[in-house]
Design an enzyme around this catalytic site. Sequence first.
Site, PDB file in Angstrom:
ATOM      1  N   GLY A   1       0.797  -1.241   0.000  1.00 61.00           N
ATOM      2  CA  GLY A   1       0.000   0.000   0.000  1.00 61.00           C
ATOM      3  C   GLY A   1       0.823   1.281   0.000  1.00 61.00           C
ATOM      4  O   GLY A   1       0.280   2.364  -0.189  1.00 61.00           O
TER       5      GLY A   1
ATOM      6  N   GLY B   1      -0.499   0.520  -5.169  1.00 53.74           N
ATOM      7  CA  GLY B   1      -1.107   0.223  -3.872  1.00 53.74           C
ATOM      8  C   GLY B   1      -1.604   1.480  -3.161  1.00 53.74           C
ATOM      9  O   GLY B   1      -2.656   1.461  -2.510  1.00 53.74           O
TER      10      GLY B   1
ATOM     11  N   ASP C   1       7.463  -7.387   6.345  1.00 53.51           N
ATOM     12  CA  ASP C   1       7.792  -8.161   5.150  1.00 53.51           C
ATOM     13  C   ASP C   1       6.736  -9.255   4.921  1.00 53.51           C
ATOM     14  O   ASP C   1       6.391  -9.990   5.859  1.00 53.51           O
ATOM     15  CB  ASP C   1       9.171  -8.815   5.404  1.00 53.51           C
TER      16      ASP C   1
ATOM     17  N   THR D   1       0.523  -9.248 -13.824  1.00 57.54           N
ATOM     18  CA  THR D   1       0.950  -8.365 -14.914  1.00 57.54           C
ATOM     19  C   THR D   1       0.832  -9.051 -16.279  1.00 57.54           C
ATOM     20  O   THR D   1       0.945 -10.283 -16.366  1.00 57.54           O
ATOM     21  CB  THR D   1       2.412  -7.935 -14.665  1.00 57.54           C
ATOM     22  N   ASP D   2       0.681  -8.246 -17.317  1.00 60.79           N
ATOM     23  CA  ASP D   2       0.661  -8.792 -18.694  1.00 60.79           C
ATOM     24  C   ASP D   2       2.005  -9.430 -19.051  1.00 60.79           C
ATOM     25  O   ASP D   2       2.101 -10.241 -19.974  1.00 60.79           O
ATOM     26  CB  ASP D   2       0.289  -7.702 -19.715  1.00 60.79           C
ATOM     27  N   GLU D   3       3.060  -9.057 -18.290  1.00 63.34           N
ATOM     28  CA  GLU D   3       4.399  -9.538 -18.647  1.00 63.34           C
ATOM     29  C   GLU D   3       4.559 -11.047 -18.466  1.00 63.34           C
ATOM     30  O   GLU D   3       5.497 -11.638 -18.997  1.00 63.34           O
ATOM     31  CB  GLU D   3       5.471  -8.775 -17.852  1.00 63.34           C
TER      32      GLU D   3
ATOM     33  N   TYR E   1      11.889 -10.727 -13.367  1.00 61.01           N
ATOM     34  CA  TYR E   1      10.685 -10.107 -12.777  1.00 61.01           C
ATOM     35  C   TYR E   1       9.435 -10.859 -13.221  1.00 61.01           C
ATOM     36  O   TYR E   1       8.645 -11.321 -12.379  1.00 61.01           O
ATOM     37  CB  TYR E   1      10.578  -8.627 -13.182  1.00 61.01           C
TER      38      TYR E   1
ATOM     39  N   LYS F   1       6.710 -13.161 -11.090  1.00 63.27           N
ATOM     40  CA  LYS F   1       5.269 -12.863 -11.011  1.00 63.27           C
ATOM     41  C   LYS F   1       4.469 -14.076 -11.506  1.00 63.27           C
ATOM     42  O   LYS F   1       3.431 -14.410 -10.934  1.00 63.27           O
ATOM     43  CB  LYS F   1       4.917 -11.625 -11.850  1.00 63.27           C
TER      44      LYS F   1
ATOM     45  N   PRO G   1      17.017   8.494 -21.872  1.00 61.60           N
ATOM     46  CA  PRO G   1      17.617   7.235 -22.348  1.00 61.60           C
ATOM     47  C   PRO G   1      16.580   6.301 -22.978  1.00 61.60           C
ATOM     48  O   PRO G   1      15.737   5.737 -22.287  1.00 61.60           O
ATOM     49  CB  PRO G   1      18.186   6.614 -21.059  1.00 61.60           C
TER      50      PRO G   1
ATOM     51  N   ASN H   1       8.029   3.031 -27.705  1.00 61.55           N
ATOM     52  CA  ASN H   1       8.769   3.907 -26.781  1.00 61.55           C
ATOM     53  C   ASN H   1       9.267   5.190 -27.449  1.00 61.55           C
ATOM     54  O   ASN H   1       9.380   6.226 -26.799  1.00 61.55           O
ATOM     55  CB  ASN H   1       9.949   3.146 -26.168  1.00 61.55           C
TER      56      ASN H   1
ATOM     57  N   GLY I   1      17.228  -9.225 -23.405  1.00 62.56           N
ATOM     58  CA  GLY I   1      15.968  -9.985 -23.438  1.00 62.56           C
ATOM     59  C   GLY I   1      14.732  -9.095 -23.514  1.00 62.56           C
ATOM     60  O   GLY I   1      13.634  -9.518 -23.136  1.00 62.56           O
TER      61      GLY I   1
HETATM   62  P1  NAD Z   1       5.975  -0.420  -6.602  1.00 59.88           P
HETATM   63  O1  NAD Z   1       7.347  -0.946  -6.797  1.00 59.88           O
HETATM   64  O2  NAD Z   1       5.714   1.029  -6.762  1.00 59.88           O
HETATM   65  O3  NAD Z   1       5.457  -0.819  -5.129  1.00 59.88           O
HETATM   66  C1  NAD Z   1       5.693  -2.067  -4.563  1.00 59.88           C
HETATM   67  C2  NAD Z   1       5.446  -1.963  -3.056  1.00 59.88           C
HETATM   68  O4  NAD Z   1       5.672  -3.253  -2.479  1.00 59.88           O
HETATM   69  C3  NAD Z   1       6.379  -0.977  -2.335  1.00 59.88           C
HETATM   70  O5  NAD Z   1       5.646  -0.128  -1.481  1.00 59.88           O
HETATM   71  C4  NAD Z   1       7.332  -1.865  -1.546  1.00 59.88           C
HETATM   72  O6  NAD Z   1       7.783  -1.283  -0.338  1.00 59.88           O
HETATM   73  C5  NAD Z   1       6.434  -3.075  -1.281  1.00 59.88           C
HETATM   74  N1  NAD Z   1       7.213  -4.303  -1.031  1.00 59.88           N
HETATM   75  C6  NAD Z   1       8.250  -4.779  -1.769  1.00 59.88           C
HETATM   76  N2  NAD Z   1       8.723  -5.919  -1.200  1.00 59.88           N
HETATM   77  C7  NAD Z   1       7.956  -6.157  -0.107  1.00 59.88           C
HETATM   78  C8  NAD Z   1       7.920  -7.199   0.873  1.00 59.88           C
HETATM   79  N3  NAD Z   1       8.796  -8.215   0.839  1.00 59.88           N
HETATM   80  N4  NAD Z   1       6.983  -7.137   1.855  1.00 59.88           N
HETATM   81  C9  NAD Z   1       6.094  -6.114   1.901  1.00 59.88           C
HETATM   82  N5  NAD Z   1       6.076  -5.100   1.010  1.00 59.88           N
HETATM   83  C10 NAD Z   1       6.984  -5.130   0.010  1.00 59.88           C
HETATM   84  O7  NAD Z   1       5.047  -1.295  -7.557  1.00 59.88           O
HETATM   85  P2  NAD Z   1       3.716  -0.949  -8.355  1.00 59.88           P
HETATM   86  O8  NAD Z   1       4.080  -0.445  -9.680  1.00 59.88           O
HETATM   87  O9  NAD Z   1       2.827  -0.158  -7.468  1.00 59.88           O
HETATM   88  O10 NAD Z   1       3.114  -2.420  -8.554  1.00 59.88           O
HETATM   89  C11 NAD Z   1       2.196  -2.976  -7.624  1.00 59.88           C
HETATM   90  C12 NAD Z   1       1.759  -4.353  -8.104  1.00 59.88           C
HETATM   91  O11 NAD Z   1       1.138  -4.257  -9.379  1.00 59.88           O
HETATM   92  C13 NAD Z   1       2.921  -5.336  -8.281  1.00 59.88           C
HETATM   93  O12 NAD Z   1       2.504  -6.594  -7.827  1.00 59.88           O
HETATM   94  C14 NAD Z   1       3.172  -5.352  -9.786  1.00 59.88           C
HETATM   95  O13 NAD Z   1       3.705  -6.584 -10.205  1.00 59.88           O
HETATM   96  C15 NAD Z   1       1.757  -5.134 -10.303  1.00 59.88           C
HETATM   97  N6  NAD Z   1       1.683  -4.504 -11.639  1.00 59.88           N
HETATM   98  C16 NAD Z   1       2.331  -3.308 -11.859  1.00 59.88           C
HETATM   99  C17 NAD Z   1       2.219  -2.692 -13.115  1.00 59.88           C
HETATM  100  C18 NAD Z   1       2.886  -1.359 -13.403  1.00 59.88           C
HETATM  101  O14 NAD Z   1       2.861  -0.909 -14.544  1.00 59.88           O
HETATM  102  N7  NAD Z   1       3.463  -0.679 -12.441  1.00 59.88           N
HETATM  103  C19 NAD Z   1       1.465  -3.315 -14.127  1.00 59.88           C
HETATM  104  C20 NAD Z   1       0.825  -4.526 -13.844  1.00 59.88           C
HETATM  105  C21 NAD Z   1       0.935  -5.102 -12.593  1.00 59.88           C
HETATM  106  P1  TYD Z   2       9.466   0.001 -17.853  1.00 58.04           P
HETATM  107  O1  TYD Z   2       8.840   1.272 -17.392  1.00 58.04           O
HETATM  108  O2  TYD Z   2      10.682  -0.479 -17.169  1.00 58.04           O
HETATM  109  O3  TYD Z   2       8.300  -1.092 -17.838  1.00 58.04           O
HETATM  110  P2  TYD Z   2       8.313  -2.623 -18.396  1.00 58.04           P
HETATM  111  O4  TYD Z   2       9.640  -2.980 -18.887  1.00 58.04           O
HETATM  112  O5  TYD Z   2       7.928  -3.394 -17.180  1.00 58.04           O
HETATM  113  O6  TYD Z   2       7.270  -2.625 -19.466  1.00 58.04           O
HETATM  114  O7  TYD Z   2       9.816   0.139 -19.400  1.00 58.04           O
HETATM  115  C1  TYD Z   2       8.818   0.392 -20.366  1.00 58.04           C
HETATM  116  C2  TYD Z   2       9.479   0.389 -21.723  1.00 58.04           C
HETATM  117  O8  TYD Z   2      10.390   1.490 -21.812  1.00 58.04           O
HETATM  118  C3  TYD Z   2      10.297  -0.853 -21.990  1.00 58.04           C
HETATM  119  O9  TYD Z   2      10.148  -1.219 -23.364  1.00 58.04           O
HETATM  120  C4  TYD Z   2      11.738  -0.418 -21.732  1.00 58.04           C
HETATM  121  C5  TYD Z   2      11.731   1.045 -22.095  1.00 58.04           C
HETATM  122  N1  TYD Z   2      12.635   1.923 -21.328  1.00 58.04           N
HETATM  123  C6  TYD Z   2      13.478   2.832 -21.997  1.00 58.04           C
HETATM  124  O10 TYD Z   2      13.488   2.913 -23.235  1.00 58.04           O
HETATM  125  N2  TYD Z   2      14.279   3.640 -21.253  1.00 58.04           N
HETATM  126  C7  TYD Z   2      14.311   3.584 -19.889  1.00 58.04           C
HETATM  127  O11 TYD Z   2      15.072   4.354 -19.256  1.00 58.04           O
HETATM  128  C8  TYD Z   2      13.445   2.658 -19.217  1.00 58.04           C
HETATM  129  C9  TYD Z   2      13.441   2.568 -17.720  1.00 58.04           C
HETATM  130  C10 TYD Z   2      12.632   1.841 -19.973  1.00 58.04           C
END
Ligand code: NAD
Ligand code: TYD
Length: 338
Positions: A8, A13, A59, A123-125, A147, A151, A202, A246, A272
């Site tokens: 959160g 969160g 944790d 995640t879609d990944e 990563y 997941k 970048p 991008n 990759g």
């Molecule tokens: P984020 O990195 O901003 O936040 C992650 C949070 O988890 C942080 O507050 C961190 O302190 C906490 N955390 C990490 N390890 C922990 C542990 N061991 N115990 C308790 N807390 C812990 O991530 P986000 O972008 O907010 O993503 C949140 C969720 O959504 C993740 O599960 C991610 O896989 C999923 N998700 C993210 C995206 C995206 O684009 N950001 C897309 C799809 C799914």
């Molecule tokens: P990112 O935000 O790391 O998300 P994800 O890889 O989980 O989709 O990256 C999004 C896209 O942007 C990905 O194709 C990698 C690219 N990227 C850059 O070109 N420059 C950067 O500095 C970063 C962090 C990502």
Amino acid sequence: MKILITGGAGFIGSHFTRYWLQKYPKDSITILDLLDYAGNKDILDEFKKHRNVTVIKGDICNKKLVQTVTKNCDTLFHLAAQTHVDRSIHSSDPFIQTNIVGTQNLLESSRINHVKKFVYISTDEVYGSIQNGKFVETDSLHPSSPYSASKAGGDLLCLAYWHTYKFPVIITRCCNNFGPHQFPEKVIPVFITHLLEGKKIPLYGNGKNVREWIYVLDHCRAIDLVFQKGKLGEIYNIGSGTELNNLDLAKLILKNLDFPTRFIQQVTDRPGHDLRYALNSSKLRKLGFQPKHTFTEYMHETIRWYKENTAWWKQIKDTSPYKKYFKKQYPGLTRILR
Ligand code: NAD
Ligand code: TYD
């Protein structure tokens, strides 16, 4: 209802917690977050002031703690994770620990304590890359980074708990999120904050990699809908339908901030690097979901937020763990300075 939200203090969160407090003011919420590097202490302090919120810094891998916390909740939204692909390439250990071991720990304690619904935010990944077409929920998983593999491990554990114990899980798989408070290691905040600092941005490789983008509040709305109307044991893709490569993303941000295209710096590609993510979200649409926040308008809003909240991201960028990561991630940093 008694809700437990893991992660959160993170980007999604924290938006989700605020969304829930506003929509369901009678519910009580417990946040469990380690306050790892991406967790935001100020946000947790804000939540601590709310009478319906209990904040626990801890944790998800801690068995004793998780057993205690899950005793007192009926619904769990699991968002805590290690989330950045590039970090997972440098070191995958914390990803395996939190995203797999931590998820198993939460599932097991929640099962023992009879949690009524466990929503796993994936995640879609996990599907891997797709050149043409879009992934549906029944497609097989081909994660390519540590990563996404970690997941996917969490996804499979959730499904195993459903099949074996009929433990009530639902999985959501969302595309890339954007919005305020995203940690400045992900591409959109990296691009915006670099330009605001007068630095070049970048771009990995040729910039042709495509991502599907959703505004973070639409993700929160979709999780809520899946929680309310989704079927137990099922998976729901959460996509917006907005795809962008991008290079176009970089140009859009440059234009918004009034910088010329020479501010794009092509850097070494991510090993990759997945070419394209794209989701078929018809299953979610059938539940009645429509994104409300358009990409162009909310990108503009997001850029505005970063412009108006420089103290927030500067404080992060000026701390040594970030600086260390950044030096490793962008070894040509000195060359890309203006
Ligand atoms: P984020 O990195 O901003 O936040 C992650 C949070 O988890 C942080 O507050 C961190 O302190 C906490 N955390 C990490 N390890 C922990 C542990 N061991 N115990 C308790 N807390 C812990 O991530 P986000 O972008 O907010 O993503 C949140 C969720 O959504 C993740 O599960 C991610 O896989 C999923 N998700 C993210 C995206 C995206 O684009 N950001 C897309 C799809 C799914
Ligand atoms: P990112 O935000 O790391 O998300 P994800 O890889 O989980 O989709 O990256 C999004 C896209 O942007 C990905 O194709 C990698 C690219 N990227 C850059 O070109 N420059 C950067 O500095 C970063 C962090 C990502």
